[in-house]
Enzyme design. Structure first.
Site, mmCIF file in Angstrom:
data_model
loop_
_atom_site.group_PDB
_atom_site.id
_atom_site.type_symbol
_atom_site.label_atom_id
_atom_site.label_comp_id
_atom_site.label_asym_id
_atom_site.label_seq_id
_atom_site.Cartn_x
_atom_site.Cartn_y
_atom_site.Cartn_z
ATOM 1 N N GLY A 45 -35.290 20.225 -41.962
ATOM 2 C CA GLY A 45 -34.783 20.963 -40.697
ATOM 3 C C GLY A 45 -33.612 21.873 -41.379
ATOM 4 N N GLN A 50 -26.578 27.526 -40.302
ATOM 5 C CA GLN A 50 -26.592 27.251 -41.843
ATOM 6 C C GLN A 50 -26.840 28.378 -42.662
ATOM 7 O OE1 GLN A 50 -29.332 23.489 -41.207
ATOM 8 N NE2 GLN A 50 -27.774 22.889 -42.776
ATOM 9 N N CYS A 92 -27.419 16.437 -45.167
ATOM 10 C CA CYS A 92 -27.399 17.688 -44.695
ATOM 11 C C CYS A 92 -27.497 18.817 -45.929
ATOM 12 C CB CYS A 92 -26.277 17.997 -43.691
ATOM 13 S SG CYS A 92 -26.156 19.809 -42.963
ATOM 14 N N LEU A 93 -28.306 19.780 -45.552
ATOM 15 C CA LEU A 93 -28.258 20.883 -46.556
ATOM 16 C C LEU A 93 -27.048 21.601 -46.657
ATOM 17 C CD1 LEU A 93 -31.720 22.415 -45.928
ATOM 18 C CD2 LEU A 93 -31.298 20.955 -48.043
ATOM 19 N N HIS A 134 -29.886 16.135 -35.089
ATOM 20 C CA HIS A 134 -29.103 16.724 -36.237
ATOM 21 C C HIS A 134 -29.068 18.393 -36.145
ATOM 22 C CE1 HIS A 134 -27.944 16.913 -40.655
ATOM 23 N NE2 HIS A 134 -28.009 18.187 -40.495
ATOM 24 N N GLU A 135 -30.284 18.913 -35.692
ATOM 25 C CA GLU A 135 -30.446 20.251 -35.743
ATOM 26 C C GLU A 135 -29.539 20.892 -34.552
ATOM 27 O OE1 GLU A 135 -30.880 21.752 -38.414
ATOM 28 O OE2 GLU A 135 -31.857 20.037 -39.304
ATOM 29 N N HIS A 138 -26.166 21.007 -34.743
ATOM 30 C CA HIS A 138 -25.619 22.260 -35.760
ATOM 31 C C HIS A 138 -25.549 23.332 -34.774
ATOM 32 C CE1 HIS A 138 -25.531 21.732 -40.012
ATOM 33 N NE2 HIS A 138 -26.839 21.129 -39.974
HETATM 34 ZN ZN LIG Z 1 -27.729 19.773 -41.260
#
Ligand SMILES: [Zn+2]
Length: 169
Positions: A45, A50, A92-93, A134-135, A138
């Protein structure tokens, strides 16, 4: 185009994102770039924040591109239903190298616009429900680290600060 993924500490990751006004060609290009960036990472995701864009858009694919029908694009998403609870390890990226167990709903239904501005609704369970939450976090400026408590949170935040200080973040 693959865009650079910002890390914990970048302002845009810690502020609520704004609604998208219309699915313009620029927005569609952003979505295409986000999909490409997510697959390249690889991740399941990615939120617009991000890649430094403070707009309410996320993409998700828990098959990492193996199943073309598993790609979900959401513009201006909202939750319709959330229920149950799951406790799984999560990363998480934007917080590379760290994982923690985070409580998430076991089922989540999200409604929003697709790449062409058409409304659609998707229900996710297990990993997809986790990913949706999670998204969505964000888009509200919340990272999984912010969901942690006490020592676990202190430990990760302290390690990130140390990496920042030494120029390794
Ligand atoms: Zn993330």
């Amino acid at each position: 185009m693959i865009r650079p993924i910002l890390r914990h500490g970048a302002d845009v990751l810690h502020r609520p994102a704004l609604p998208v006004q219309a699915p313009t060609p620029d927005i569609q290009q952003l979505i295409d770039d986000m999909v490409q960036t997510m697959y390249a990472a690889p991740g399941v995701g990615l939120a617009a924040t991000q890649v430094g864009v403070p707009l309410r858009i996320f993409v998700a694919d828990i098959t990492l591109g193996r199943d073309p029908s598993a790609l979900h694009v959401f513009v201006n998403p909202t939750f319709v239903i959330r229920d149950g609870m799951q406790l799984e390890d999560e990363g998480c990226l934007s917080v590379p190298g760290f994982n923690a167990t985070v409580a998430r709903p076991s089922r989540a239904t999200v409604k929003g616009l697709d790449r062409n501005g058409a409304e659609h609704t998707v229900t996710g369970t297990e990993l997809l429900a986790r990913c949706f939450q999670h998204e969505m976090d964000h888009l509200d400026g919340t990272l999984f680290v912010d969901r942690l408590r006490g020592l676990q949170k202190d430990f990760i935040v302290r390690k990130i600060r140390k990496l920042e200080r030494t120029g390794k973040w």
